[in-house]
Scaffold this motif. Structure first.
Motif, PDB file in Angstrom:
ATOM      1  N   MET A  25       0.847  -1.042   0.449  1.00 19.15           N
ATOM      2  CA  MET A  25       0.109   0.032   0.322  1.00 19.15           C
ATOM      3  C   MET A  25       1.117   1.826  -0.168  1.00 19.15           C
ATOM      4  N   GLN A  26       0.051   2.433  -0.663  1.00 18.74           N
ATOM      5  CA  GLN A  26       1.054   3.584  -1.270  1.00 18.74           C
ATOM      6  C   GLN A  26       0.219   4.300  -0.302  1.00 18.74           C
ATOM      7  N   SER A  27       1.043   5.522   0.258  1.00 20.70           N
ATOM      8  CA  SER A  27       0.620   6.303   1.613  1.00 20.70           C
ATOM      9  C   SER A  27       1.608   7.498   0.904  1.00 20.70           C
ATOM     10  N   VAL A  28       0.418   8.871   1.397  1.00 20.79           N
ATOM     11  CA  VAL A  28       0.984  10.090   1.130  1.00 20.79           C
ATOM     12  C   VAL A  28       0.739  10.747   2.717  1.00 20.79           C
ATOM     13  N   ALA A  29       1.050  10.748   3.043  1.00 19.65           N
ATOM     14  CA  ALA A  29       0.990  11.282   4.816  1.00 19.65           C
ATOM     15  C   ALA A  29       1.645  12.461   5.288  1.00 19.65           C
ATOM     16  N   TYR A  30       0.649  13.417   6.022  1.00 18.37           N
ATOM     17  CA  TYR A  30       1.542  14.086   7.024  1.00 18.37           C
ATOM     18  C   TYR A  30       2.880  15.686   5.892  1.00 18.37           C
ATOM     19  N   THR A  31       2.089  15.803   5.446  1.00 20.14           N
ATOM     20  CA  THR A  31       3.186  16.475   4.375  1.00 20.14           C
ATOM     21  C   THR A  31       2.844  18.044   4.082  1.00 20.14           C
ATOM     22  N   LEU A  32       3.667  18.735   3.786  1.00 21.64           N
ATOM     23  CA  LEU A  32       2.924  20.447   3.810  1.00 21.64           C
ATOM     24  C   LEU A  32       3.160  20.332   2.124  1.00 21.64           C
ATOM     25  N   PHE A  33       2.348  20.494   1.427  1.00 24.33           N
ATOM     26  CA  PHE A  33       2.406  20.652   0.114  1.00 24.33           C
ATOM     27  C   PHE A  33       2.024  22.443  -0.486  1.00 24.33           C
ATOM     28  N   SER A  34       2.802  23.211  -1.289  1.00 25.49           N
ATOM     29  CA  SER A  34       3.003  24.756  -1.589  1.00 25.49           C
ATOM     30  C   SER A  34       3.209  24.757  -3.025  1.00 25.49           C
ATOM     31  N   PRO A  35       2.993  23.453  -4.295  1.00 25.43           N
ATOM     32  CA  PRO A  35       3.241  23.928  -5.432  1.00 25.43           C
ATOM     33  C   PRO A  35       2.205  24.990  -6.395  1.00 25.43           C
ATOM     34  N   GLY A  36       2.493  25.253  -7.305  1.00 25.16           N
ATOM     35  CA  GLY A  36       2.136  26.432  -8.760  1.00 25.16           C
ATOM     36  C   GLY A  36       2.885  27.124  -8.784  1.00 25.16           C
ATOM     37  N   SER A  37       2.683  28.402  -9.332  1.00 22.44           N
ATOM     38  CA  SER A  37       3.515  29.390  -9.548  1.00 22.44           C
ATOM     39  C   SER A  37       2.231  30.738 -10.609  1.00 22.44           C
ATOM     40  N   THR A  38       3.188  31.821 -10.364  1.00 25.85           N
ATOM     41  CA  THR A  38       2.249  33.469 -11.342  1.00 25.85           C
ATOM     42  C   THR A  38       2.728  32.862 -12.707  1.00 25.85           C
ATOM     43  N   VAL A  39       3.076  32.401 -12.751  1.00 24.06           N
ATOM     44  CA  VAL A  39       4.418  32.526 -13.988  1.00 24.06           C
ATOM     45  C   VAL A  39       3.585  31.851 -15.295  1.00 24.06           C
ATOM     46  N   ALA A  40       3.187  30.354 -14.926  1.00 18.83           N
ATOM     47  CA  ALA A  40       2.823  29.538 -15.613  1.00 18.83           C
ATOM     48  C   ALA A  40       2.526  28.430 -15.163  1.00 18.83           C
ATOM     49  N   THR A  41       1.233  27.407 -15.401  1.00 20.72           N
ATOM     50  CA  THR A  41       0.857  26.485 -14.882  1.00 20.72           C
ATOM     51  C   THR A  41       0.331  25.238 -15.673  1.00 20.72           C
ATOM     52  N   ASN A  42       0.627  24.662 -15.879  1.00 18.25           N
ATOM     53  CA  ASN A  42      -0.126  23.010 -16.785  1.00 18.25           C
ATOM     54  C   ASN A  42      -1.724  23.095 -16.113  1.00 18.25           C
ATOM     55  N   SER A  43      -2.054  21.447 -17.006  1.00 17.94           N
ATOM     56  CA  SER A  43      -3.999  22.146 -17.328  1.00 17.94           C
ATOM     57  C   SER A  43      -3.930  20.540 -16.136  1.00 17.94           C
ATOM     58  N   ASN A  44      -3.127  19.301 -15.681  1.00 19.66           N
ATOM     59  CA  ASN A  44      -3.005  18.596 -14.632  1.00 19.66           C
ATOM     60  C   ASN A  44      -3.385  19.631 -12.445  1.00 19.66           C
TER      61      ASN A  44
END
Length: 372
Positions: free
Chosen positions: A1-20
């Motif tokens: 089983m894969q797990s993603v837990a207790y993680t801080l994410f701060s993605p993205g950009s003011t310049v450009a981004t993709n569709s996903n």
């Protein structure tokens, strides 16, 4: 089983981004996604031009995924390279999707999540059902907050800002009851529930309210501003059932745009039901002893039986009964009132009880039968 837990994410950009642009993508069965935080420096504490959690069947069936106790703040700027502006659909705090792959995505749970989108330059959604299955059971969204708030400084009039979008008919098959909602808080500044075509879904025990900057004409159920066909050749696939809802902030059950939608889609049928759980205990009048196996039948004012069955061992029977249906049929919109309800209770050796009741909220009562 894969797990993603207790993680801080701060993605993205003011310049450009993709569709996903999702912070987390759960594409494998039995994945655990829990206790994660997605934030950023965007409006409403959002990550910038990003999306939150995607549960998707891309390379094979995806079942048994657990998504819980996550907090996702998202927004989208008009900086998508592919679309030269806003990405299609803007940002989702969470999405279920099979992307037209034909693979099943079912039997997954989202619970105790906080899924908040902020609408400015692009439309935003707290949650989107964008294609789901139920081969291993429905996907369940429970005890979560699905919300969208307008940023008054950047909002572009006409953008959708809804708590939940139902868009299951964009892919086939689109089975009924593939995503169901229980005990959630759902709010949006343009609508609580935004529909682009859906098969049957249930919302049970959910609370519906408005966001921080609701527009004039904000709706409980928005059927794509009254214009999108959003159904197959004969039907939208199945109605929505709102069971034991709570309305706050001025939201009302009959607030929708079906009066506009109906004449624009004369070959389609769509409606939603307002229902309340009715629970009755059946006793003997002589000694208040519970009657096991008593039969209960409940019929609406349209003479159609809504539910029927037998009492359990303690003499208790429960089922959801309809107060209203808000329905668009063959080009016309109307509200059907099923009250008063005819309730018949019978048991071997007892005098049959016949009752007429108006039920407009969750109801629990006791009935006593004579002669036994």
């Amino acid at each position: 089983m894969q797990s993603v837990a207790y993680t801080l994410f701060s993605p993205g950009s003011t310049v450009a981004t993709n569709s996903n642009g999702f912070a987390i993508q759960a594409w494998d069965s039995n994945t655990n996604v829990s206790n994660n935080l997605t934030v950023g420096s965007g409006i409403g504490r959002s990550c910038i031009s990003c999306r939150g959690i995607q549960l998707a069947a891309i390379g094979g069936a995806v079942t048994g995924v657990t998504i819980s106790h996550n907090v996702e703040y998202v927004t989208y700027l008009a900086n998508n390279d592919e679309y030269s502006g806003c990405a299609l659909g803007g940002a989702y705090s969470a999405q279920i999707n099979n992307a037209g792959s034909g693979y099943d995505v079912s039997g997954n749970t989202l619970s105790y999540d906080t899924l908040i989108a902020t609408a400015g330059a692009c439309e935003e959604l707290g949650f989107s059902d964008s294609g789901s299955g139920n081969a291993t059971g429905p996907n369940m969204v429970s005890n979560s907050t699905l919300g969208c708030n307008i940023d008054s400084g950047t909002y572009v009039i006409g953008n959708v800002c809804a708590g939940a979008r139902l868009d299951s008919l964009q892919y086939s098959p689109a089975p009924d009851y593939a995503v169901n909602f229980n005990n959630d808080t759902i709010y949006g500044d343009t609508a609580e529930v935004f529909i682009m075509g859906t098969s049957a879904r249930t919302f049970q025990g959910d609370t519906f309210g408005k966001g921080v900057h609701p527009i004039s004409g904000q709706l409980f159920v928005d059927f794509h501003h009254g214009y999108n066909v959003g159904c197959n050749s004969t039907d939208a696939g199945g109605p929505l059932y709102f069971i034991d809802p709570t309305f706050i902030g001025g939201v009302t059950a009959g607030s929708n745009d079906l009066a506009t939608w109906a004449p624009n889609n004369p070959t389609c049928h769509f409606g939603y039901f307002l229902q309340w759980t009715y629970t009755v205990t059946v006793e003997q009048a002589s000694n208040a002893a519970p009657i096991s196996g008593a039969a209960v039948s409940i019929t609406g004012s349209d003479s159609v039986v809504q539910c029927c069955g037998s009492k359990n061992g303690t003499g208790v029977y429960s089922c959801p009964v309809s107060e209203n249906e808000f329905a668009a049929v063959t080009g016309s919109y109307g509200i059907i009132d099923f009250n008063p309800l005819a309730i018949q209770i019978s048991a071997s050796g007892c005098t049959t009880g016949n009752y007429s009741e108006t039920i407009t909220n969750t109801t629990t009562e006791t009935k006593q039968l004579c002669g036994c």
